[in-house]
Design a protein around this motif. Structure first.
Motif, mmCIF file in Angstrom:
data_model
loop_
_atom_site.group_PDB
_atom_site.id
_atom_site.type_symbol
_atom_site.label_atom_id
_atom_site.label_comp_id
_atom_site.label_asym_id
_atom_site.label_seq_id
_atom_site.Cartn_x
_atom_site.Cartn_y
_atom_site.Cartn_z
ATOM 1 N N ARG A 337 0.711 -26.318 28.775
ATOM 2 C CA ARG A 337 1.601 -25.594 29.690
ATOM 3 C C ARG A 337 0.884 -24.560 30.549
ATOM 4 N N LEU A 338 -0.382 -24.355 30.280
ATOM 5 C CA LEU A 338 -1.123 -23.394 31.086
ATOM 6 C C LEU A 338 -1.309 -23.914 32.504
ATOM 7 N N GLY A 352 -8.723 -22.842 29.892
ATOM 8 C CA GLY A 352 -8.769 -24.059 29.078
ATOM 9 C C GLY A 352 -7.537 -24.921 29.117
ATOM 10 N N ALA A 353 -6.802 -24.959 30.249
ATOM 11 C CA ALA A 353 -5.629 -25.831 30.361
ATOM 12 C C ALA A 353 -6.048 -27.294 30.279
ATOM 13 N N LEU A 354 -5.217 -28.112 29.633
ATOM 14 C CA LEU A 354 -5.419 -29.555 29.612
ATOM 15 C C LEU A 354 -4.102 -30.225 29.293
ATOM 16 N N GLU A 355 -4.002 -31.517 29.573
ATOM 17 C CA GLU A 355 -2.774 -32.269 29.338
ATOM 18 C C GLU A 355 -2.885 -33.085 28.051
ATOM 19 N N ILE A 356 -1.736 -33.615 27.613
ATOM 20 C CA ILE A 356 -1.727 -34.420 26.387
ATOM 21 C C ILE A 356 -2.692 -35.593 26.501
ATOM 22 N N LEU A 453 -16.822 -29.632 22.036
ATOM 23 C CA LEU A 453 -15.857 -28.580 21.723
ATOM 24 C C LEU A 453 -15.075 -28.228 22.979
ATOM 25 N N HIS A 454 -13.746 -28.193 22.853
ATOM 26 C CA HIS A 454 -12.901 -27.672 23.929
ATOM 27 C C HIS A 454 -12.219 -26.402 23.433
ATOM 28 N N LEU A 455 -12.244 -25.359 24.254
ATOM 29 C CA LEU A 455 -11.694 -24.062 23.866
ATOM 30 C C LEU A 455 -10.628 -23.629 24.870
ATOM 31 N N SER A 456 -9.421 -23.372 24.371
ATOM 32 C CA SER A 456 -8.325 -22.849 25.199
ATOM 33 C C SER A 456 -7.982 -21.449 24.724
ATOM 34 N N MET A 457 -7.794 -20.536 25.672
ATOM 35 C CA MET A 457 -7.490 -19.145 25.324
ATOM 36 C C MET A 457 -6.356 -18.624 26.202
#
Length: 575
Positions: A337-338, A352-356, A453-457
């Motif tokens: 949702r970012l 770190g936005a990404l979709e399903i 590694l993917h990092l969302s904050m």
């Protein structure tokens, strides 16, 4: 628009979903509350991803979850299947049957009474005083706190349905009850029963029509968030649903959480029960995995003993354990949702936005092609301090996926970590750069590096709504900070004492999931495929022939080979 449709199948899945939507409702309220923490007003979390806007016949604006809930008959408590947006729409079974001309006896059960919490919600909806909370007198504030204590106490002592603590409005297409020849939900406990029920009447057609309604109004659907209670017959109901999704919406990725409450982990009391449970778990896992892009098994035998010492969870209460799992699913969904950051956008609040579809490709589309992923949670996540800013978050992560091993020596592991609301030195919000530097430093210090590694904050923490169980120990502060001392004998804290908490959640694809898959693979062979196996007749009763059971075994064998090519169990062919 990047919409997500959520599907909840089974009673425990709906317990989790009720908490999940309460979190979203709380975020919406805080964003509009002038007295709320500004961190909830940054606008980078797009709630339209999960919600749909509409309008009643009276022209009243509505905003409700884009969600389908499937449960057993009578599981809605005081809530009608028509939802709450457009009044009480009579269901088909409540109308007279025009084709019958003989005598008829009608038996009507006592209506489900609303508890104190739901009664207070109704009173608030009809309160036209218009007096802002900030203008209330001190006495009114004290009275409100006492009233809230009573509301919380009624939930702590008696939640009988997931609707007992739901404060969200539902669309008429959202709520669906399975009706069939079975009456006791406690007997809806194996794969075959659900398969029989879904074959009766028009259940599949009606469920698919509801999904079609929500999907067709989407501009650009990014995926489906699917939560299923796989401890009994609802797993086969979910398989039927997922098979239709694979046929009609082949390009729509499904993120599947197969969940199980601590109570259902209790072992059967006889040998037949043990075999039935073992085969159910094997069949359910194989069939669900075959129709989902990414599967996340969730559900520990005990949260009281296997989770953070900062939490006090009562395993026997679904109201408690479901709150933990809902918090984890909420955290995993934050990146979906970012708002994607443009070069000119300030990244102070989020990253770190990404979709399903992207997370599915990240975790299940790498070299291993492994669709089964582990879920970890740190709640509350510890503060980043100068003395302990290396390894603080990752050290506190606890697995919510059962039956897993270690993955310290896995060079092919892929992880996606989400951290939101992190604190630094007490109650101060940690900067995105501080979180990133700290976590990356710990990963770099490992002897075996990750493949990716993917990092969302995100700066916004998890809000704690009023209908949330009292699960925090006395060491947890109002904003989720860790206090220096725990009060001996102190009562667990809930929403009256804790307003929000920082959260860290992680999805990881690694060989640590091997024991989970191996157990189901070996049980299928032992009880379903081996010569003279005692579960052969049971599988036939469930509608499975020998060839289909062998296909399930081969499906799990391929998973094991992808994770560990040297595995003896995986390399042996089915007899």
């Amino acid at each position: 628009m990047r919409e997500i449709v959520t599907i909840q199948v089974g009673d425990y899945a709906n317990y989790i979903g009720s908490h999940f939507w309460n979190f979203q409702d709380e975020l919406l309220g805080l964003a509009e509350d002038p007295g709320a923490d500004p961190v909830f007003k940054n606008g980078l979390l797009d709630m339209d991803v999960f919600y749909r806007a509409g309008e009643t016949q009276q022209g009243i604006f509505t905003y409700c979850p884009r969600m389908i809930s499937i449960g057993s008959r009578g599981s809605l408590g005081s809530l009608s299947t028509s939802g709450t947006l457009y009044g009480n729409i009579p269901s088909a079974d409540s109308m007279a049957i025009a084709t019958w001309t003989g005598n008829a006896a009608r038996s009507v059960a006592e209506p489900y009474k609303k508890n104190l919490f739901l009664q207070s919600l109704s009173e608030e909806d009809h309160d036209d005083s218009g007096i802002p909370a900030s203008d209330s007198k001190e006495g009114d504030s004290s009275h409100r706190r006492e009233r809230d204590k009573d509301r919380i106490e009624c939930l702590e002592n008696g939640v009988n349905s997931w609707t007992d603590y739901s404060k969200v409005q539902y669309h008429p297409k959202t709520l669906y009850e399975l009706k069939g020849s079975w009456a006791d939900v406690n007997k809806f406990d194996d794969y075959g029963i659900g398969r029989d029920v879904i074959a009766e009447g028009s259940h599949a057609e009606e469920m698919n029509e509801r999904l079609r309604f929500f999907i067709e109004e989407c501009d650009h659907i990014q995926g489906i968030q699917f939560i299923v209670d796989d401890s009994g017959g609802f797993s086969s109901v979910a398989v039927e649903y997922l098979e239709n999704i694979a046929d009609e919406y082949a390009n729509t990725p499904v993120l599947l959480y197969n969940v199980r409450d601590p109570v259902s982990h209790a072992l059967p009391i006889n040998q037949r029960g043990l075999i039935t449970r073992a085969l159910h778990d094997a069949v359910s896992f194989s069939k669900l995995a075959s129709f989902s892009k990414l599967m996340v098994p969730v559900g520990l035998p005990s949260l009281r003993s296997n989770l953070s010492p900062l939490l006090h969870v009562k395993d026997e209460k679904l109201f408690y354990s479901s709150a933990i799992y809902a918090a984890a699913i909420h955290s995993i969904s934050v990146p979906f949702r970012l708002e994607p950051l443009r070069p000119s956008t300030n990244s102070t609040y989020a990253s770190g936005a990404l979709e399903i579809g992207e997370i599915v490709h990240l975790l299940a589309g790498q070299a291993r092609q492994n669709p089964v992923t582990i879920l970890d949670l740190a709640m509350p996540a510890p503060s980043f301090t100068e003395e302990n800013n290396r390894g603080a978050i990752l050290k506190y992560l606890n697995p919510l996926t059962p039956e897993i091993g270690e993955d310290d020596e896995d060079p092919y592991a892929v992880e996606s970590v989400t951290v939101h609301g992190a604190l630094h030195s007490g109650c101060n919000r940690a900067l995105i750069s501080q979180v990133k530097n700290s976590i990356c430093a710990e990963y770099e210090g490992r002897s075996i590096k990750l493949k990716f590694l993917h990092l969302s904050m995100f700066l916004c923490p998890l809000p704690i709504p009023l209908p949330f169980p009292s699960i925090f120990t006395s060491r947890v502060g109002r904003h989720g900070e860790l206090l220096e001392h725990e009060f001996e004998g102190g009562e667990p804290k809930g929403s009256l004492d804790v307003e929000s908490v920082p959260i860290a959640a992680r999805l990881r694809s690694s060989k640590a999931i091997l024991p989970f898959i191996e157990t189901r693979y070996m049980n299928l062979h032992k009880y379903g495929l081996a010569r003279g196996s005692r579960g052969d007749e049971l599988l036939r009763d469930w509608g499975f022939g020998r060839e289909e059971v062998e296909d399930m075994g081969e499906n799990m064998s391929r998973m094991l080979l992808a994770l560990d090519p040297l595995s003896e169990e995986a390399s042996s062919d089915s007899d």
